[in-house]
Design a protein around this motif. Structure first.
Motif, PDB file in Angstrom:
ATOM      1  N   VAL A 254      24.818 -10.604 -10.874  1.00  0.00           N
ATOM      2  CA  VAL A 254      25.263  -9.957  -9.634  1.00  0.00           C
ATOM      3  C   VAL A 254      26.730  -9.558  -9.760  1.00  0.00           C
ATOM      4  N   LEU A 255      27.527 -10.446 -10.331  1.00  0.00           N
ATOM      5  CA  LEU A 255      28.957 -10.181 -10.485  1.00  0.00           C
ATOM      6  C   LEU A 255      29.198  -8.967 -11.377  1.00  0.00           C
TER       7      LEU A 255
ATOM      8  N   LYS B 240      31.507 -16.140 -19.293  1.00  0.00           N
ATOM      9  CA  LYS B 240      32.269 -14.973 -19.718  1.00  0.00           C
ATOM     10  C   LYS B 240      31.820 -13.734 -18.950  1.00  0.00           C
ATOM     11  N   ILE B 241      32.795 -12.960 -18.570  1.00  0.00           N
ATOM     12  CA  ILE B 241      32.506 -11.679 -17.917  1.00  0.00           C
ATOM     13  C   ILE B 241      32.693 -10.600 -18.961  1.00  0.00           C
ATOM     14  N   GLY B 242      31.589 -10.013 -19.406  1.00  0.00           N
ATOM     15  CA  GLY B 242      31.653  -9.018 -20.471  1.00  0.00           C
ATOM     16  C   GLY B 242      32.148  -7.677 -19.958  1.00  0.00           C
ATOM     17  N   GLU B 243      32.055  -6.707 -20.832  1.00  0.00           N
ATOM     18  CA  GLU B 243      32.455  -5.349 -20.453  1.00  0.00           C
ATOM     19  C   GLU B 243      31.476  -4.790 -19.436  1.00  0.00           C
TER      20      GLU B 243
ATOM     21  N   LYS C  48      38.645 -15.311 -15.368  1.00  0.00           N
ATOM     22  CA  LYS C  48      39.387 -14.908 -16.566  1.00  0.00           C
ATOM     23  C   LYS C  48      40.733 -15.617 -16.693  1.00  0.00           C
ATOM     24  N   THR C  49      41.344 -15.957 -15.565  1.00  0.00           N
ATOM     25  CA  THR C  49      42.706 -16.515 -15.591  1.00  0.00           C
ATOM     26  C   THR C  49      42.762 -18.031 -15.421  1.00  0.00           C
TER      27      THR C  49
ATOM     28  N   TYR D 176      37.756 -10.505  -7.100  1.00  0.00           N
ATOM     29  CA  TYR D 176      38.497 -11.766  -7.042  1.00  0.00           C
ATOM     30  C   TYR D 176      37.896 -12.796  -7.990  1.00  0.00           C
ATOM     31  N   PHE D 177      36.561 -12.948  -7.937  1.00  0.00           N
ATOM     32  CA  PHE D 177      35.892 -13.946  -8.777  1.00  0.00           C
ATOM     33  C   PHE D 177      36.091 -13.635 -10.258  1.00  0.00           C
ATOM     34  N   SER D 178      35.991 -12.365 -10.604  1.00  0.00           N
ATOM     35  CA  SER D 178      36.156 -11.958 -12.005  1.00  0.00           C
ATOM     36  C   SER D 178      37.539 -12.326 -12.525  1.00  0.00           C
TER      37      SER D 178
END
Length: 205
Positions: free
Chosen positions: A27-28, A98-101, A178-179, A172-174
């Motif tokens: 969903v993200l 992990k949030i990919g491309e 990542k940080t 925001y979640f992404s």
């Protein structure tokens, strides 16, 4: 009707849904790639698949209950053991979230269909519901099939609300994931505690 059991089910369902897994990440990613509206459509497709899994569990477990209360007790014990197993595999798992491309843009109907199919073809959902739902039957007089559909409906609604919030707050979640490198470790132990807590509730409720 045992209201306390229903409240416990709602609380457990929310905690389970809040644990970042493939559905929330999907969903993200779709929200980031296509927009918040498309993320919400994806969420709707994912939770719609819950209807099929609820139906399978409702009729299957109701048949077991009609045969023997001892068989039903055995099913609850097996369900608790399965949840402990999930806690154990989570403990062993060191994979990071992990949030990919960004993925290619897709149409609304295609995203709904893909979300629905993703949920329906995942046998782990039925197995999990089989372990989770029987411990939260809330009435000794109401038809068990009806109770399972009520529980399934509650699970669908809360999951859709949480998934939609993820879509709305996707940016925001992404950035947060990542940080914040310690986020993965925190979520890992959160999952373990939730799985073990639900297992204990199922055994001693």
């Amino acid at each position: 009707m045992n209201i306390e059991v229903l409240i416990s089910f709602i609380s457990a369902s929310i905690l389970l849904t809040l644990m970042p897994g493939p559905d929330i990440i999907y969903v993200l990613v779709q929200s980031i790639s296509n927009g918040k509206k498309y993320g919400i459509v994806t969420a709707l497709g994912l939770v719609s698949g819950i209807l099929l899994h609820t139906t399978l569990v409702a009729f299957g477990v109701s048949a077991i209950i009609n045969q023997s209360q001892y068989l039903f007790l055995g099913l609850k014990i097996i369900g608790a053991i399965y949840l402990v197993y999930l806690a154990y595999t989570t403990f062993l798992n060191s994979e990071e979230i992990k949030i990919g491309e960004a993925s290619p843009k897709k149409g609304v109907f295609k995203l709904f269909k893909q979300g629905f199919i993703m949920n329906v073809i995942n046998p782990k959902v039925s197995i999990f519901f089989l372990a989770f739902f029987p411990g939260f039957l809330y009435s000794t007089t109401q038809n068990t099939i009806t109770q399972f559909f009520v529980l399934g409906g509650i699970f669908m609604v809360q999951a859709f609300i949480i998934f939609s919030m993820v879509a709305i707050l996707s940016g925001y979640f992404s950035n947060y994931i990542k940080t914040h490198p310690k986020f993965n470790s925190t979520i890992k132990w959160f999952k373990i505690v939730v799985f073990l807590g639900i297992a204990l509730f199922i055994l001693f409720s």
